[in-house]
Scaffold this active site. Structure first.
Site, PDB file in Angstrom:
ATOM      1  N   CYS A   1     -34.922 -16.230 -46.108  1.00 33.55           N
ATOM      2  CA  CYS A   1     -34.890 -16.693 -44.859  1.00 33.55           C
ATOM      3  C   CYS A   1     -33.686 -16.592 -43.923  1.00 33.55           C
ATOM      4  CB  CYS A   1     -35.336 -18.112 -45.069  1.00 33.55           C
ATOM      5  SG  CYS A   1     -36.072 -19.292 -43.571  1.00 33.55           S
ATOM      6  N   HIS A   2     -33.094 -17.854 -43.516  1.00 35.28           N
ATOM      7  CA  HIS A   2     -31.829 -17.655 -42.876  1.00 35.28           C
ATOM      8  C   HIS A   2     -30.605 -17.358 -43.607  1.00 35.28           C
ATOM      9  CE1 HIS A   2     -34.318 -19.692 -40.053  1.00 35.28           C
ATOM     10  NE2 HIS A   2     -33.375 -19.561 -38.902  1.00 35.28           N
ATOM     11  N   GLY A   3     -30.739 -17.511 -44.885  1.00 41.86           N
ATOM     12  CA  GLY A   3     -29.749 -17.066 -45.849  1.00 41.86           C
ATOM     13  C   GLY A   3     -29.004 -15.841 -45.651  1.00 41.86           C
ATOM     14  N   ALA A   4     -29.541 -14.980 -45.063  1.00 41.95           N
ATOM     15  CA  ALA A   4     -29.017 -13.464 -44.867  1.00 41.95           C
ATOM     16  C   ALA A   4     -27.947 -13.607 -43.504  1.00 41.95           C
ATOM     17  CB  ALA A   4     -30.045 -12.677 -44.058  1.00 41.95           C
ATOM     18  N   TRP A   5     -27.850 -14.576 -43.021  1.00 41.85           N
ATOM     19  CA  TRP A   5     -26.709 -14.781 -42.073  1.00 41.85           C
ATOM     20  C   TRP A   5     -25.380 -14.868 -42.780  1.00 41.85           C
ATOM     21  CZ3 TRP A   5     -28.254 -19.563 -38.674  1.00 41.85           C
ATOM     22  CH2 TRP A   5     -28.941 -18.874 -37.686  1.00 41.85           C
TER      23      TRP A   5
END
Length: 179
Positions: free
Chosen positions: A112-116
């Site tokens: 999910c947003h963890g790729a930031w």
């Protein structure tokens, strides 16, 4: 998932506001396969998960970013959640932990947003990966090849899009660590 991960240690890096199921789902799969999972955060004590935009349960922090070394772990798991991901990407110690893991060719699993965090740590250039769709431009601008797939494996990087993908994401992660 009958693979045995006995002796494998996985660092789960989070701050307050992580998407709770993106921690609990993969953690449960790893624990059931025999791995030792540890919740690592910027501060000791507790961190709070969220269910989308609603605060949820608290979890005990096992260790802090400044007290661990990536070489002590076999993999790093990065749950998403907008609040967590926006905060953790600014934590220099968290950035250094994922950079060290990448240099050592350790598995990094992100959903999910963890790729930031990986984009902020300059670790996505030339990588094929997926994420929550709103990160598409961020990842492309950081040099990734973004694709809309349930799970993407590129070398030691495993990425997934959203909570619905957790079973496939968890199975892929356990399989990679058992190899």
């Amino acid at each position: 998932m009958a693979q045995s991960l006995n002796g494998k240690r996985i660092a789960i890096l989070v701050t307050d506001g992580f998407e709770q199921v993106e921690l609990t789902g993969p953690k449960e799969a790893l624990d059931q396969a025999g791995a030792k999972t540890e919740i690592i955060s910027a501060k000791s004590g507790k961190v709070r998960g969220w269910n989308h935009t609603t605060p949820a349960d608290e979890f005990t922090v096992d260790n802090t970013f400044d007290r661990i070394h990536s070489e002590d772990y076999d993999a790093i798991l990065l749950p998403g959640g907008v609040v967590n991901s926006d905060t953790i990407r600014m934590e220099e110690m968290a950035q250094e932990l994922v950079r060290d893991a990448a240099r050592a060719n350790k598995t990094i699993a992100v959903i999910c947003h963890g790729a930031w965090l990986l984009a902020s740590a300059d670790l996505v250039k030339g990588k094929k990966m997926t994420s929550w769709p709103s990160l598409t431009d961020d990842l492309k601008n950081a040099g990734a090849e973004w694709v809309d797939q349930q799970v993407v494996v590129d070398g030691h990087l495993i990425s997934s899009r959203k909570p619905d993908d957790i079973p496939a994401f968890s199975q892929t992660l356990v399989k990679a660590l058992a190899a």
